[in-house]
Design a protein around this motif. Structure first.
Motif, PDB file in Angstrom:
ATOM      1  N   VAL A  15       0.847  -1.193   0.000  1.00 25.26           N
ATOM      2  CA  VAL A  15       0.000   0.000   0.000  1.00 25.26           C
ATOM      3  C   VAL A  15       0.884   1.245   0.000  1.00 25.26           C
ATOM      4  CG1 VAL A  15      -1.837   1.266   1.185  1.00 25.26           C
ATOM      5  CG2 VAL A  15      -1.815  -1.241   1.239  1.00 25.26           C
ATOM      6  N   LEU A  16       0.599   2.161  -0.932  1.00 27.41           N
ATOM      7  CA  LEU A  16       1.328   3.418  -1.039  1.00 27.41           C
ATOM      8  C   LEU A  16       0.330   4.567  -1.094  1.00 27.41           C
ATOM      9  CD1 LEU A  16       3.924   2.467  -3.826  1.00 27.41           C
ATOM     10  CD2 LEU A  16       4.350   2.591  -1.359  1.00 27.41           C
ATOM     11  N   PRO A  17       0.754   5.786  -0.792  1.00 26.28           N
ATOM     12  CA  PRO A  17      -0.135   6.931  -0.999  1.00 26.28           C
ATOM     13  C   PRO A  17      -0.495   7.045  -2.476  1.00 26.28           C
ATOM     14  CG  PRO A  17       1.779   7.560   0.306  1.00 26.28           C
ATOM     15  CD  PRO A  17       2.060   6.191  -0.239  1.00 26.28           C
ATOM     16  N   ALA A  18      -1.645   7.660  -2.755  1.00 27.10           N
ATOM     17  CA  ALA A  18      -1.968   7.976  -4.144  1.00 27.10           C
ATOM     18  C   ALA A  18      -0.929   8.948  -4.688  1.00 27.10           C
ATOM     19  CB  ALA A  18      -3.368   8.584  -4.229  1.00 27.10           C
ATOM     20  N   LEU A 455      -5.069   6.432  -1.533  1.00 24.87           N
ATOM     21  CA  LEU A 455      -4.007   5.423  -1.492  1.00 24.87           C
ATOM     22  C   LEU A 455      -4.114   4.464  -2.666  1.00 24.87           C
ATOM     23  CD1 LEU A 455      -5.533   2.625  -0.237  1.00 24.87           C
ATOM     24  CD2 LEU A 455      -5.601   4.140   1.746  1.00 24.87           C
ATOM     25  N   THR A 456      -3.044   3.743  -2.884  1.00 27.35           N
ATOM     26  CA  THR A 456      -2.982   2.761  -3.961  1.00 27.35           C
ATOM     27  C   THR A 456      -2.537   1.420  -3.391  1.00 27.35           C
ATOM     28  OG1 THR A 456      -0.710   3.404  -4.468  1.00 27.35           O
ATOM     29  CG2 THR A 456      -2.444   4.470  -5.726  1.00 27.35           C
ATOM     30  N   VAL A 457      -2.978   0.343  -4.045  1.00 26.13           N
ATOM     31  CA  VAL A 457      -2.624  -1.019  -3.633  1.00 26.13           C
ATOM     32  C   VAL A 457      -1.968  -1.706  -4.826  1.00 26.13           C
ATOM     33  CG1 VAL A 457      -3.460  -3.203  -2.716  1.00 26.13           C
ATOM     34  CG2 VAL A 457      -4.596  -1.065  -2.048  1.00 26.13           C
ATOM     35  N   THR A 476      -3.415  -2.448  -8.374  1.00 29.14           N
ATOM     36  CA  THR A 476      -4.649  -3.235  -8.507  1.00 29.14           C
ATOM     37  C   THR A 476      -5.855  -2.447  -8.028  1.00 29.14           C
ATOM     38  OG1 THR A 476      -4.268  -4.210  -6.323  1.00 29.14           O
ATOM     39  CG2 THR A 476      -3.419  -5.412  -8.246  1.00 29.14           C
ATOM     40  N   HIS A 477      -5.635  -1.501  -7.112  1.00 33.40           N
ATOM     41  CA  HIS A 477      -6.712  -0.686  -6.568  1.00 33.40           C
ATOM     42  C   HIS A 477      -6.207   0.741  -6.358  1.00 33.40           C
ATOM     43  CE1 HIS A 477      -7.561  -4.822  -5.263  1.00 33.40           C
ATOM     44  NE2 HIS A 477      -8.846  -4.502  -5.187  1.00 33.40           N
ATOM     45  N   THR A 478      -7.070   1.711  -6.645  1.00 33.38           N
ATOM     46  CA  THR A 478      -6.809   3.106  -6.301  1.00 33.38           C
ATOM     47  C   THR A 478      -7.998   3.629  -5.515  1.00 33.38           C
ATOM     48  OG1 THR A 478      -5.462   3.484  -8.284  1.00 33.38           O
ATOM     49  CG2 THR A 478      -6.359   5.424  -7.191  1.00 33.38           C
ATOM     50  N   PHE A 479      -7.731   4.181  -4.332  1.00 29.54           N
ATOM     51  CA  PHE A 479      -8.782   4.753  -3.484  1.00 29.54           C
ATOM     52  C   PHE A 479      -8.555   6.258  -3.375  1.00 29.54           C
ATOM     53  CE2 PHE A 479      -8.412   0.363  -2.193  1.00 29.54           C
ATOM     54  CZ  PHE A 479      -9.716  -0.050  -1.970  1.00 29.54           C
ATOM     55  N   VAL A 480      -9.610   7.012  -3.598  1.00 35.06           N
ATOM     56  CA  VAL A 480      -9.565   8.460  -3.409  1.00 35.06           C
ATOM     57  C   VAL A 480     -10.699   8.832  -2.463  1.00 35.06           C
ATOM     58  CG1 VAL A 480      -9.573  10.728  -4.495  1.00 35.06           C
ATOM     59  CG2 VAL A 480      -8.644   8.762  -5.736  1.00 35.06           C
ATOM     60  N   GLY A 481     -10.335   9.448  -1.350  1.00 35.73           N
ATOM     61  CA  GLY A 481     -11.343   9.748  -0.352  1.00 35.73           C
ATOM     62  C   GLY A 481     -11.966   8.506   0.248  1.00 35.73           C
ATOM     63  N   GLY A 482     -11.181   7.423   0.284  1.00 38.68           N
ATOM     64  CA  GLY A 482     -11.675   6.174   0.845  1.00 38.68           C
ATOM     65  C   GLY A 482     -12.573   5.380  -0.076  1.00 38.68           C
TER      66      GLY A 482
END
Length: 491
Positions: A15-18, A455-457, A476-482
């Motif tokens: 997991v890394l920050p966006a 964050l990014t996965v 594989t995943h990008t989350f913005v604002g959860g």
């Protein structure tokens, strides 16, 4: 956790920050989703066929415009089209061929509409192209773009309400949380503001309003009057944080200290007179706005630092980061040190170098191209650096940019390996460094409790990704604002 919390069990994931992109043109890319896709052409006949096809479904007299993300060296003929050649695709429509943000080619229909003749004065900081026979060839560069641009109607209706979103016909910006759109036209920003419709944005937008084409402080004041309604309203998705100026041209018109390799009588051109730019920048800072100025060649970098130094001297107490250098492409070690001493942040765009190195060598020669975007020097001197892609001129890709900064690889091989930085340094420039540029380091950029869930996965640790495999690695995943951003760019 609540009843609505989704749990993703991803053993072995990283997991890394966006990632921020601090210099991109996603609005241009969105508009390009509606334009003739000439970037798909492999040669000039295919280029014209694409325009000809659009002409068959476009009412006579309406404008036809092309995408911007192509290079003439990717065509078999390795050159730009001409007005006369565009006439063979259609002489019943005005045609605007865009290449990047500094070059247009138009057909004779468009030249007539704009009233451009062989007697038309060349605007300061611009070029009206001519062929070997001395006749107009349809090429317009930098400040000459606006002779035609103001005639092209703005998009209205349903399409413009989505110009702020990632275009649904293209791949979304995977791993991208916030971005700074570095040349947002006022009329497009207006369609997005306020409020942001729920679900329209899948990324956070920090817009830099375009002042390109303006030539005086009085014109800038008029722009600032329009911008008053866009003062920060606390919206975490969309904010306007400043104004973008252009001081010199791009690949073929960047202002250099030494003549071009291809033309020893030419050293690029400055779009603004320094005194006029000082007045224009002062108009902005007096009203509390930030400034980002395009400076690509070393003469432009030197001139911009002179301008910023005068503004800082005449306006003591400006908040840190008010004045930003966009690109700082050919910055010498002395210029880098001066920028640091003045407290001027810089944004650099490695994907731009990667994709355009061959074109740039034709204009500047290999030695200067190898010195472009000297990240190592900027970091070692303690500069505030952040990174971007200059998309759609440079390709977007979070790890593509990291890979380029760590390898200095380009389409024609490694250029300037002494300017490479480490993976950890590159990661920081795309995350915490970028959040610092926008003044949001307390909200974003690191995986810290209490900060925005951007964050990014990744299914593997990018730091351990071997060689060139890092270039094309996507999360594989990008989350913005959860919220999970889907492959179509929606939340």
């Amino acid at each position: 956790m609540s009843a609505h919390t989704q749990v993703h069990d991803l053993p072995g994931a990283t997991v890394l920050p966006a990632f921020d992109d601090t210099h991109t043109h996603l609005i241009f890319a969105a508009l390009g989703a509606h334009d003739v896709p000439v970037h798909r052409a492999r040669n000039i006949p295919e280029f014209f066929d694409l325009i000809r096809q659009r002409a068959t479904v476009t009412p006579e007299g309406e404008w036809i415009r092309t995408t911007t993300n192509w290079q003439e060296l990717n065509l078999a003929e390795r050159r730009m089209p001409t007005a006369a050649e565009l006439d063979t695709a259609t002489d019943r429509h005005p045609v605007l061929v865009k290449r990047g943000g500094h070059n247009d080619v138009v057909n004779h229909y468009a030249l007539r509409l704009a009233g451009i003749t062989e007697e038309t004065p060349v605007p300061p900081g611009g070029t009206i192209g001519r062929g070997a026979d001395g006749k107009l060839d349809g090429r317009l560069i930098d400040n000459a773009l606006h002779l035609v641009k103001h005639l092209v109607p703005a998009r209205t209706g349903p399409s413009s309400s989505t110009d702020c979103a990632w275009p649904p016909t293209t791949t979304p910006p995977r791993a991208l949380g916030p971005y700074a759109t570095a040349r947002s036209p006022p009329r497009t920003t207006r369609c997005c503001w306020p409020p942001v419709r729920p679900g329209v944005l899948s990324t956070r937008v920090r817009a830099l309003i375009s002042a390109l084409g303006l030539t005086s402080a009085a014109q800038v004041e008029d722009l600032l009057d329009v911008m008053e309604e866009w003062r920060d309203n606390g919206d975490p998705w969309l904010s306007v944080w400043g104004v973008k100026f252009g001081l010199d041209g791009g690949l073929e018109a960047g202002a250099t200290e030494e003549p071009y390799a291809c033309d020893h009588a030419f050293s690029g051109m400055l779009i603004w007179e320094p005194d006029a730019l000082v007045e224009a920048v002062e108009a902005l800072v007096r009203r509390g706005w930030r400034v980002g100025t395009h400076a690509y060649g070393d003469r432009a970098v030197r001139t911009l630092l002179d301008v910023y130094a005068r503004v800082l001297e005449r306006n003591p107490g400006l908040p840190a980061g008010t004045l930003v250098m966009e690109h700082g492409g050919l910055a010498s070690p002395q210029q880098q040190a001066r920028a640091v001493a003045l407290g001027i942040p810089v944004t650099i765009q490695q994907p731009l170098l990667h994709d355009t190195a061959e074109v740039e060598e034709g204009f500047w020669g290999p030695e200067r191209v190898a010195r472009l975007f000297p990240a190592r020097g900027w970091i070692d001197l303690g500069a505030q650096v952040s990174t971007g892609s200059d998309f759609p001129v440079g390709q977007f890709g979070a790890m593509r940019s990291v890979w380029g900064m760590t390898t200095r690889q380009t389409v024609i091989g490694v250029k300037g390996p002494e300017h490479a930085i480490t993976y950890d340094e590159a990661l920081t420039l795309h995350t915490a460094g970028a959040a610092r540029l926008t003044g949001e380091e307390h909200l974003r950029g690191t995986l810290t409790p209490g900060r925005l869930a951007d964050l990014t996965v990744w299914d593997q640790d990018p730091a351990q990704c071997p060689g060139d495999a890092l270039r094309d690695l996507n999360p594989t995943h990008t989350f913005v604002g959860g919220l999970l951003v889907t492959p179509t760019g929606t939340r």
